[in-house]
Write a protein that holds these residues in place. Sequence first.
Motif, PDB file in Angstrom:
ATOM      1  N   LEU A  78      26.809 -56.215  -7.886  1.00  0.00           N
ATOM      2  CA  LEU A  78      28.065 -56.822  -8.329  1.00  0.00           C
ATOM      3  C   LEU A  78      28.533 -57.844  -7.311  1.00  0.00           C
ATOM      4  CD1 LEU A  78      30.323 -53.851  -9.517  1.00  0.00           C
ATOM      5  CD2 LEU A  78      28.791 -55.268 -10.873  1.00  0.00           C
ATOM      6  N   GLU A  79      29.336 -58.770  -7.779  1.00  0.00           N
ATOM      7  CA  GLU A  79      30.044 -59.671  -6.883  1.00  0.00           C
ATOM      8  C   GLU A  79      31.517 -59.640  -7.267  1.00  0.00           C
ATOM      9  OE1 GLU A  79      27.975 -63.347  -7.262  1.00  0.00           O
ATOM     10  OE2 GLU A  79      28.697 -63.718  -9.273  1.00  0.00           O
ATOM     11  N   SER A  80      32.356 -59.972  -6.325  1.00  0.00           N
ATOM     12  CA  SER A  80      33.798 -59.920  -6.574  1.00  0.00           C
ATOM     13  C   SER A  80      34.434 -61.263  -6.252  1.00  0.00           C
ATOM     14  CB  SER A  80      34.448 -58.816  -5.742  1.00  0.00           C
ATOM     15  OG  SER A  80      34.244 -59.050  -4.369  1.00  0.00           O
ATOM     16  N   ARG A  81      35.587 -61.482  -6.891  1.00  0.00           N
ATOM     17  CA  ARG A  81      36.361 -62.711  -6.687  1.00  0.00           C
ATOM     18  C   ARG A  81      37.829 -62.332  -6.708  1.00  0.00           C
ATOM     19  NH1 ARG A  81      39.015 -65.511 -10.562  1.00  0.00           N
ATOM     20  NH2 ARG A  81      37.885 -64.538 -12.268  1.00  0.00           N
ATOM     21  N   ARG A  82      38.557 -62.755  -5.691  1.00  0.00           N
ATOM     22  CA  ARG A  82      39.988 -62.466  -5.618  1.00  0.00           C
ATOM     23  C   ARG A  82      40.765 -63.595  -6.285  1.00  0.00           C
ATOM     24  NH1 ARG A  82      43.370 -59.092  -3.340  1.00  0.00           N
ATOM     25  NH2 ARG A  82      41.815 -58.048  -2.073  1.00  0.00           N
ATOM     26  N   SER A  83      41.748 -63.207  -7.098  1.00  0.00           N
ATOM     27  CA  SER A  83      42.648 -64.160  -7.738  1.00  0.00           C
ATOM     28  C   SER A  83      44.055 -63.588  -7.635  1.00  0.00           C
ATOM     29  CB  SER A  83      42.254 -64.363  -9.207  1.00  0.00           C
ATOM     30  OG  SER A  83      43.161 -65.228  -9.834  1.00  0.00           O
ATOM     31  N   ALA A  84      44.838 -64.162  -6.740  1.00  0.00           N
ATOM     32  CA  ALA A  84      46.190 -63.651  -6.448  1.00  0.00           C
ATOM     33  C   ALA A  84      46.066 -62.196  -5.989  1.00  0.00           C
ATOM     34  CB  ALA A  84      47.112 -63.821  -7.645  1.00  0.00           C
ATOM     35  N   ARG A  85      46.669 -61.264  -6.723  1.00  0.00           N
ATOM     36  CA  ARG A  85      46.655 -59.852  -6.317  1.00  0.00           C
ATOM     37  C   ARG A  85      45.507 -59.067  -6.938  1.00  0.00           C
ATOM     38  NH1 ARG A  85      52.194 -57.133  -7.057  1.00  0.00           N
ATOM     39  NH2 ARG A  85      51.407 -55.825  -5.393  1.00  0.00           N
ATOM     40  N   VAL A  87      41.380 -58.394  -7.942  1.00  0.00           N
ATOM     41  CA  VAL A  87      39.992 -58.623  -7.604  1.00  0.00           C
ATOM     42  C   VAL A  87      39.203 -58.427  -8.886  1.00  0.00           C
ATOM     43  CG1 VAL A  87      38.018 -57.886  -6.230  1.00  0.00           C
ATOM     44  CG2 VAL A  87      40.312 -57.807  -5.248  1.00  0.00           C
ATOM     45  N   PHE A  88      38.448 -59.449  -9.270  1.00  0.00           N
ATOM     46  CA  PHE A  88      37.620 -59.395 -10.468  1.00  0.00           C
ATOM     47  C   PHE A  88      36.182 -59.099 -10.059  1.00  0.00           C
ATOM     48  CE2 PHE A  88      41.251 -61.767 -11.828  1.00  0.00           C
ATOM     49  CZ  PHE A  88      41.418 -61.418 -13.160  1.00  0.00           C
ATOM     50  N   TYR A  89      35.559 -58.185 -10.780  1.00  0.00           N
ATOM     51  CA  TYR A  89      34.168 -57.828 -10.534  1.00  0.00           C
ATOM     52  C   TYR A  89      33.322 -58.315 -11.685  1.00  0.00           C
ATOM     53  CZ  TYR A  89      35.804 -54.927  -6.760  1.00  0.00           C
ATOM     54  OH  TYR A  89      36.360 -54.493  -5.597  1.00  0.00           O
ATOM     55  N   ARG A  90      32.083 -58.735 -11.353  1.00  0.00           N
ATOM     56  CA  ARG A  90      31.127 -59.124 -12.382  1.00  0.00           C
ATOM     57  C   ARG A  90      29.731 -58.810 -11.872  1.00  0.00           C
ATOM     58  NH1 ARG A  90      31.171 -65.725 -12.082  1.00  0.00           N
ATOM     59  NH2 ARG A  90      30.245 -65.859 -10.044  1.00  0.00           N
ATOM     60  N   ILE A  91      28.803 -58.762 -12.802  1.00  0.00           N
ATOM     61  CA  ILE A  91      27.414 -58.516 -12.445  1.00  0.00           C
ATOM     62  C   ILE A  91      26.859 -59.756 -11.759  1.00  0.00           C
ATOM     63  CG2 ILE A  91      25.111 -58.086 -13.375  1.00  0.00           C
ATOM     64  CD1 ILE A  91      26.479 -56.431 -15.583  1.00  0.00           C
ATOM     65  N   ASN A  92      26.186 -59.545 -10.657  1.00  0.00           N
ATOM     66  CA  ASN A  92      25.603 -60.637  -9.893  1.00  0.00           C
ATOM     67  C   ASN A  92      24.272 -61.030 -10.531  1.00  0.00           C
ATOM     68  OD1 ASN A  92      24.584 -62.397  -8.051  1.00  0.00           O
ATOM     69  ND2 ASN A  92      24.606 -60.985  -6.321  1.00  0.00           N
ATOM     70  N   LYS A  93      24.306 -61.972 -11.428  1.00  0.00           N
ATOM     71  CA  LYS A  93      23.095 -62.390 -12.158  1.00  0.00           C
ATOM     72  C   LYS A  93      22.152 -63.191 -11.270  1.00  0.00           C
ATOM     73  CE  LYS A  93      25.431 -62.032 -16.427  1.00  0.00           C
ATOM     74  NZ  LYS A  93      25.259 -62.020 -17.810  1.00  0.00           N
ATOM     75  N   ASN A  94      22.642 -63.716 -10.167  1.00  0.00           N
ATOM     76  CA  ASN A  94      21.778 -64.458  -9.245  1.00  0.00           C
ATOM     77  C   ASN A  94      20.838 -63.557  -8.486  1.00  0.00           C
ATOM     78  OD1 ASN A  94      22.986 -66.907  -9.920  1.00  0.00           O
ATOM     79  ND2 ASN A  94      24.595 -66.603  -8.393  1.00  0.00           N
TER      80      ASN A  94
END
Length: 96
Positions: A78-85, A87-94
């Motif tokens: 997984l990889e994560s990305r912070r947006s304001a308060r 944290v969004f997680y998604r599958i790391n397709k790379n």
Amino acid sequence: MEKEFQMTLPEFPDICAKTLTDNQAVSILRVLGHSQRLKILCALMEAPCTVQELGNLTGIKQPTLSQQLRVLRDHHILESRRSARNVFYRINKNNC
């Protein structure tokens, strides 16, 4: 009551698409062999989610969910990305 998840194998990230050592393959399969982690991955197949959204989708309580997300992130699944308060997680397709 636990929510049931279904997935077909072609949708699942293909861990065999890149060359792995035996130890790397075993490590990834151990990570993927946990039922809660599979629930998380199935939920993330549709779209990136926050921890709260993942908790609602999977029924996994926040402390346990955070631990499992950390394991998946540490193995670059997984990889994560912070947006304001949030944290969004998604599958790391790379990495698949």
